[in-house]
Design an enzyme around this catalytic site. Structure first.
Site, mmCIF file in Angstrom:
data_model
loop_
_atom_site.group_PDB
_atom_site.id
_atom_site.type_symbol
_atom_site.label_atom_id
_atom_site.label_comp_id
_atom_site.label_asym_id
_atom_site.label_seq_id
_atom_site.Cartn_x
_atom_site.Cartn_y
_atom_site.Cartn_z
ATOM 1 N N ASP A 485 15.996 -37.479 -77.525
ATOM 2 C CA ASP A 485 14.563 -37.254 -77.740
ATOM 3 C C ASP A 485 14.130 -37.718 -79.131
ATOM 4 O O ASP A 485 14.658 -37.266 -80.145
ATOM 5 C CB ASP A 485 14.280 -35.761 -77.555
ATOM 6 C CG ASP A 485 12.831 -35.470 -77.259
ATOM 7 O OD1 ASP A 485 11.988 -36.363 -77.437
ATOM 8 O OD2 ASP A 485 12.542 -34.333 -76.848
ATOM 9 N N GLY A 526 7.304 -43.546 -74.117
ATOM 10 C CA GLY A 526 6.698 -44.833 -73.819
ATOM 11 C C GLY A 526 6.369 -45.677 -75.023
ATOM 12 O O GLY A 526 5.699 -46.713 -74.890
ATOM 13 N N ASP A 547 4.452 -35.626 -72.902
ATOM 14 C CA ASP A 547 4.909 -34.475 -72.117
ATOM 15 C C ASP A 547 3.889 -34.107 -71.041
ATOM 16 O O ASP A 547 2.675 -34.158 -71.252
ATOM 17 C CB ASP A 547 5.102 -33.255 -73.018
ATOM 18 C CG ASP A 547 6.323 -33.383 -73.907
ATOM 19 O OD1 ASP A 547 7.134 -34.299 -73.676
ATOM 20 O OD2 ASP A 547 6.467 -32.575 -74.839
#
Length: 727
Positions: A485, A526, A547
């Site tokens: 992440d 993205g 999210d």
């Protein structure tokens, strides 16, 4: 229809729609804002005239502070007239509603602390995020901190530990608190009892959370009941509801004296998926990838009355099958495509399916299916909660339908590394290797989470400059999946394309050195068109959007924006529109039923399967209700996602998406994007689909007959008709 002068609309979630202003509320649309941290900023006397102005209700990253993490302050200047107090009925407290704040806040009114949620890094015990909790603080009307008929300063100290920061997802306001604001009236979907007679029983609970009695009238269905609730009192009622599409039901509570109301109407969560047959059915994907020399673990997914017996023809040397559990283990040393045949039998019959094992460089020939801890537990995840969800995946039969990954998201990391710099777990995960072993013994895969930056989104240790060490640790623990992440890496990366690719290439190389297959899930929202380069760094999937939240607006914006990305999806590499938002979610605390209507949830699952998206359940599996279980165990729907051709659906008209299937058929989603029921017609010839013969309703698992020139269907608001065209 239910017109009243002061209507309070409640939904049953910890969300902004849980709260609504009373009359004469004061909107708080803007604030003065500064990054940094100074105690004097809490005081009403501080001169903030040189600060910039920002909108409340929007994260600061959208307002010129991209990449900033840490402390920042909002100062909201507002005149609070005494007429506001006089307009209330209860006249007990002022309510200051601040929407969501990411991640920790301390809120002051004219220098007086009126509320705090979470813990700051300097607090005893360290940083504790309370994302995405709603902030609502109450101040007694006689509190001298309120300057009636004068200017007031609401100062909010906000600490963002990673990701987006600030006051967001709602419109802050001030109003007078009323007794009705203390009422929790719920119709929980996880308590619905579905009968065999086409009826269901829905409980209705009313709970007074305030230390003051409330009395009034409760109306529901065709009942009217006088209600007297003492302080903290509770009552329950039962509604009998037909189990079919198009049914909605309501409650309305009217407080005696004030006339204030709490009203809610919701659609009934009807079941479409037929009961599972007692005869065996094999539900595994038909192809599976492994790298030569890596440990092999695959559980055949099959339904039918237990016990089941498993057999595989032509199982390659190096692999072994447990005939009682359907778990295949071992190691394949050579590259190749191994054609096998799976047999599953029980007392009622047998099933057969071809199964191809491809040993080579490609993993994830079909999208990942499993569970992730974030959407329900957030950083409050623990080994106990993970194991509970894994048991539920097995006990409730999800694993029999192909669900097999159990992924631990953020919150497992210790605050410091070991002396040799290796990553270690905190006290919530006393033995990570044992957890991985426990999952593997049951045929489940084990996933974990980290960040390429110094810190994760939750403020825990990331993998920055420790990539090889962490990859070795993960492999040693038996990890099968890594979610990586972005979060704090944005403060390190340069703005070039290579600057964004670099951290993912570094971890790719570290993972490749391990003698273990680890699915690599790139999570960076993205940025820099990740779908164009994610495959180059061995990404088996990559997040394409921000999210997701459990609202139609979020799901619609994310899911239906994928129509330009078809070229980048296929076996071994998938566009990921984020985790699923069905069932009970909450991101750490106060789990609530998804705010999506039943029809929107059918749309959600249908669209994700058409998109060949990774399917990661985000709810608490241990409290899985019958409706959500129905959504997640329709094998014909899931087969569309797991189709071995690996094609992503294309939007062919405003309402229609079409996906190519390996058997030559087409999966077609017909969506009603409107807020009212619509009759939608599809002309097959105009879409080039007139050479098919049979139309099948996939959710109901029934043929609708021979293909006609057009297809017409009345579809619920935000609903879907998912069909398969068969040659």
């Amino acid at each position: 229809m239910w017109t009243k002068p002061w209507l309070i609309v409640f939904t049953l979630a910890i969300s902004l729609s849980s709260f609504a202003q009373h009359r004469n509320f004061i909107s708080l649309p803007a604030a003065r804002f500064s990054t940094g941290d100074t105690a004097a900023w809490a005081l009403s006397s501080y001169n903030d005239g040189h600060w910039k102005q920002v909108r409340t209700g929007h994260v600061w990253q959208e307002q010129g502070y991209d990449g900033y993490h840490g402390c920042a302050w909002y100062r909201i200047h507002v005149k609070i007239p005494s007429s506001l107090k006089n307009s209330g009925f209860w006249k007990d407290s002022l309510r200051i509603f601040l929407a969501h704040i990411n991640d920790v806040d301390a809120t002051y009114l004219n220098g007086v602390l009126i509320g705090k949620t979470g813990a700051f890094p300097e607090d005893e015990g360290g940083y504790v995020s309370k994302w995405p909790a709603v902030r609502e603080y109450h101040v007694a009307v006689n509190n001298p901190a309120i300057h009636w008929d004068e200017d007031n300063v609401i100062a909010v100290r906000d600490y963002d530990g990673g990701g987006s920061g600030g006051i967001f997802m709602g419109d802050p306001y001030i109003d007078m608190l009323e007794r009705t604001d203390g009422l929790d009236i719920t119709m929980p979907v996880d308590e619905i009892k579905y009968g065999k007679n086409g009826m269901a029983t829905q409980p209705l609970h009313i709970h007074n959370r305030f230390n003051t009695p409330v009395s009034g009238t409760l109306e529901y269905k065709d009942h009217t009941v006088a209600v007297q609730l003492p302080a903290y009192g509770q009552l329950s009622f039962a509604l009998n509801v037909p189990d079919k599409e198009g049914i909605s039901y309501y409650y309305r509570f009217t407080e005696k004296g004030s006339g204030l109301q709490v009203y809610h109407q919701q659609a009934f969560p009807y079941i479409l998926t037929p009961p599972v047959s007692l005869v065996p059915r094999i539900n595994s994907a038909k192809v599976y990838g492994v790298r030569p020399g890596s440990p092999f673990l695959f559980k055949v997914a099959a339904t039918g009355i237990k016990p089941l017996t498993y057999h595989i023809d032509h199982l390659p040397s190096g692999l072994a099958l447990d005939t009682q559990t359907g778990i295949i283990t071992g190691i394949l040393d050579k590259k190749g495509s191994y054609q096998t045949v799976i047999h599953v039998s029980n007392a009622k019959g047998s099933a057969v399916q071809n199964f191809v094992i491809k040993a080579g460089d490609t993993l994830s020939f079909t999208p990942t299916m499993g569970w992730n801890s974030w959407n329900c537990w957030g950083i409050n995840v623990s080994a106990e909660k993970v194991q509970s969800s894994a048991k539920a995946m097995l006990d409730k039969g999800l694993a029999d339908h192909g669900w097999n990954y159990i992924n631990v998201d953020d919150g497992w990391e210790a605050p410091a590394r070991a002396a040799d710099s290796s990553i270690v777990t905190n006290s919530k995960f006393p033995d990570m290797p044992a957890l991985g072993s426990w999952l593997h013994q049951r045929g489940l895969k084990f996933g974990i989470y980290s960040s390429p930056g110094p810190l994760t989104c939750g403020g825990f240790l990331g993998s920055y400059r420790q990539e090889e060490s962490d990859a070795r640790t993960y492999a040693g623990w038996g990890v099968d999946y890594l979610k990586y992440d972005w979060c704090s890496y944005e403060s390190i990366a340069d703005t070039s394309l290579e600057g964004y690719i670099k951290p993912y290439r570094i971890m790719q190389q570290a993972l490749r050195k391990q003698n273990r297959d680890i699915i690599y899930s790139i999570c960076q929202y993205g940025l820099k068109d990740v779908w164009k380069w994610g495959r180059e760094v061995d990404g088996q999937s990559w997040r394409t959007t921000e999210d997701i939240e459990d609202t139609w607006e979020s799901m619609e914006r994310i899911g239906f924006s994928q129509d330009k990305l078809q070229a980048y999806a296929g076996p071994g590499h998938w566009n990921d529109p984020d985790m699923m938002i069905v069932g009970k979610v909450g991101w750490g605390e106060n789990l609530h039923a998804s705010r999506l209507t039943p029809d929107e949830q059918y749309t959600h699952v249908s669209l994700w399967c058409l998109l060949s998206a990774p399917l990661l359940i985000g709810c608490d599996l241990d409290k899985l209700d019958d409706f959500t279980l129905n959504l997640l165990t329709n094998d014909e729907v899931l087969a569309i996602d797991q189709d071995e051709l690996g094609s992503q659906a294309k939007r062919v008209s405003a309402n229609v998406w079409v996906k190519d299937l390996a058997d030559g058929g087409k999966a077609v989603g017909i969506f009603n994007m409107d807020t009212t029921r619509r009759t939608i017609s599809v002309n097959w010839k105009s879409l080039g689909l007139d050479d098919y013969h049979v139309v099948r309703d996939v959710w109901r698992q029934k043929d609708l007959g021979v293909l006609q020139s057009s297809f017409t269907k009345s579809i619920a608001p935000h609903g879907v008709m998912l069909i398969k065209l068969i040659k």
